[in-house]
Design a protein around this motif. Sequence first.
Motif, PDB file in Angstrom:
ATOM      1  N   PRO A 137       7.767  -3.954  -3.651  1.00  0.00           N
ATOM      2  CA  PRO A 137       6.497  -3.837  -2.917  1.00  0.00           C
ATOM      3  C   PRO A 137       5.480  -4.926  -3.216  1.00  0.00           C
ATOM      4  CG  PRO A 137       7.222  -1.685  -3.691  1.00  0.00           C
ATOM      5  CD  PRO A 137       8.121  -2.690  -4.327  1.00  0.00           C
ATOM      6  N   THR A 186       3.949  -7.897  -0.560  1.00  0.00           N
ATOM      7  CA  THR A 186       2.560  -8.150  -0.207  1.00  0.00           C
ATOM      8  C   THR A 186       2.115  -9.536  -0.670  1.00  0.00           C
ATOM      9  OG1 THR A 186       1.852  -6.951  -2.204  1.00  0.00           O
ATOM     10  CG2 THR A 186       1.921  -5.730  -0.148  1.00  0.00           C
ATOM     11  N   MET A 196      -0.909  -3.552   0.552  1.00  0.00           N
ATOM     12  CA  MET A 196       0.032  -2.524   0.120  1.00  0.00           C
ATOM     13  C   MET A 196      -0.062  -1.260   0.970  1.00  0.00           C
ATOM     14  SD  MET A 196       2.484  -1.948  -1.960  1.00  0.00           S
ATOM     15  CE  MET A 196       2.273  -3.208  -3.225  1.00  0.00           C
ATOM     16  N   HIS A 255       2.652  -0.930   3.498  1.00  0.00           N
ATOM     17  CA  HIS A 255       4.065  -0.979   3.103  1.00  0.00           C
ATOM     18  C   HIS A 255       4.801   0.293   3.524  1.00  0.00           C
ATOM     19  CE1 HIS A 255       7.665  -1.847   0.841  1.00  0.00           C
ATOM     20  NE2 HIS A 255       7.180  -3.050   0.596  1.00  0.00           N
TER      21      HIS A 255
END
Length: 350
Positions: free
Chosen positions: A261, A265, A273, A276
Motif C-alpha cells: 500500500p 501511494t 491511501m 487504496h
Amino acid sequence: MAAVDLINTHLSRTDDIADEAFLRALPKAELHLHLEGSLEPELMFELAQRNDIELPFANVDAVREAYDFHNLQSFLDIYYRCADVLRTEQDFYDLTWAYMQQCQRQGVVHTEPFFDPQTHTDRGIAFATVLNGITRALADAEQQMGISSELIMCFLRHLSEEAAFETLEAAELYLDKITAVGLDSSELGHPPLKFERVFTRARELGLKTVAHAGEEGPAQFIHDAIDGLKVERVDHGVRCTDDDDLIQQLIDTQMPLTVCPLSNTRLKVYQHMSEHPILTLLERGVRVTVNSDDPAFFGGDVMQNYLALAEHLNMTRRQAAWLAHHSLTSSFAAEKQDSWLQQWVEALQS
C-alpha cells in the motif's frame, strides 16, 4: 476450527479499529520485499566508506531528499545508484541482517525476500558473492531470531530474455538456496510474456514462480503472469480492479496478491491511501496480503503499512487478522504454517 470461526470467536467486536499493539502482536509473513530496497541511508553511507566509494550525496538528509520520486522509473534510477555501494559478501550480509532485525521488531515470523542478481553481476560482482552474503544472514536470523525465510531471485524485466536465461543458468549451481524466481523492474514496455520461456525453464528446474504485474501495468499483465508464466503469486496486482472477470478469477482460485500500500501511494498508483482498494478486495474475497516493497525508499516497513491502513481506511481488527492469516498461508514454507497459525490464534485470544 476454521480461520473464519476463530476470527468470529475471538474478534466479536469486528468494528474495532486495529491498534498498534494488536498489529504488532499478530504473527505475519512478508512476501514482497526487495532486499536492495531495504538499504537505509545510514547503512549506505557506512558501506560507501568501507568500500571507498564517493557518493553524490553530502549526507543522509540529502539522500532522503533525493527520494522524491515522480513515478516508478524515477524511483528505479536512484534505486540502482544506491545499490552500487554493495560490493562484498559482508555488504550483502549486513544489508540482509539489518532487514531481518526490522522483521523481528515488527512481528514478522517469516519472510520471502527478493534479490536482483543482475543489478550486481552487471557491475562485476560475482553471483556467489551476492548469494552467499544474503543466505548467511538469513541462516543466522533463523538460528538467532527464529525468523524463517525462503529466497526469491528476480529477473530485471527491462533487460533481455537472453540476460535472464544467463542469470538462471548461473543460479543452477545454487538451487538449494533459492526457492523461486520472480520478475521486477519497470512494467511499461516489458510485458510478462517476454519471459515466458525463462519461467518455463525455471519450473523445469523445480523453482516456484512469482511476478510483478498490474502495478503500473494493465490488468492484462496479471492475466499473462497467471496464464503465461504460471505464477503461484502475483506481486502487486492492484490493477485487477479494472477487470471484474479477473477479480472473480482471483477469488475462485485464491491466487495471492502481495500488495504494497505505501509503495502504491508513494509511486502515485493512488494519490492517497484513502483511495487504496486493498480492503475492498479483501471483503470481496480476494487473497490479498500486506507488504513493504522497498521500505527504505517508501518510508514504511510492513508494520507501518498495516498502521496506514488502520489510519486511512479504518481497518478493523478482523480485517487485519485476515490479512496476516493470508500472508502466513500464502507463503512457500508450507511445513511451518501450522506453528505460525497457532501463534496467530494465540494473538487473537490475547
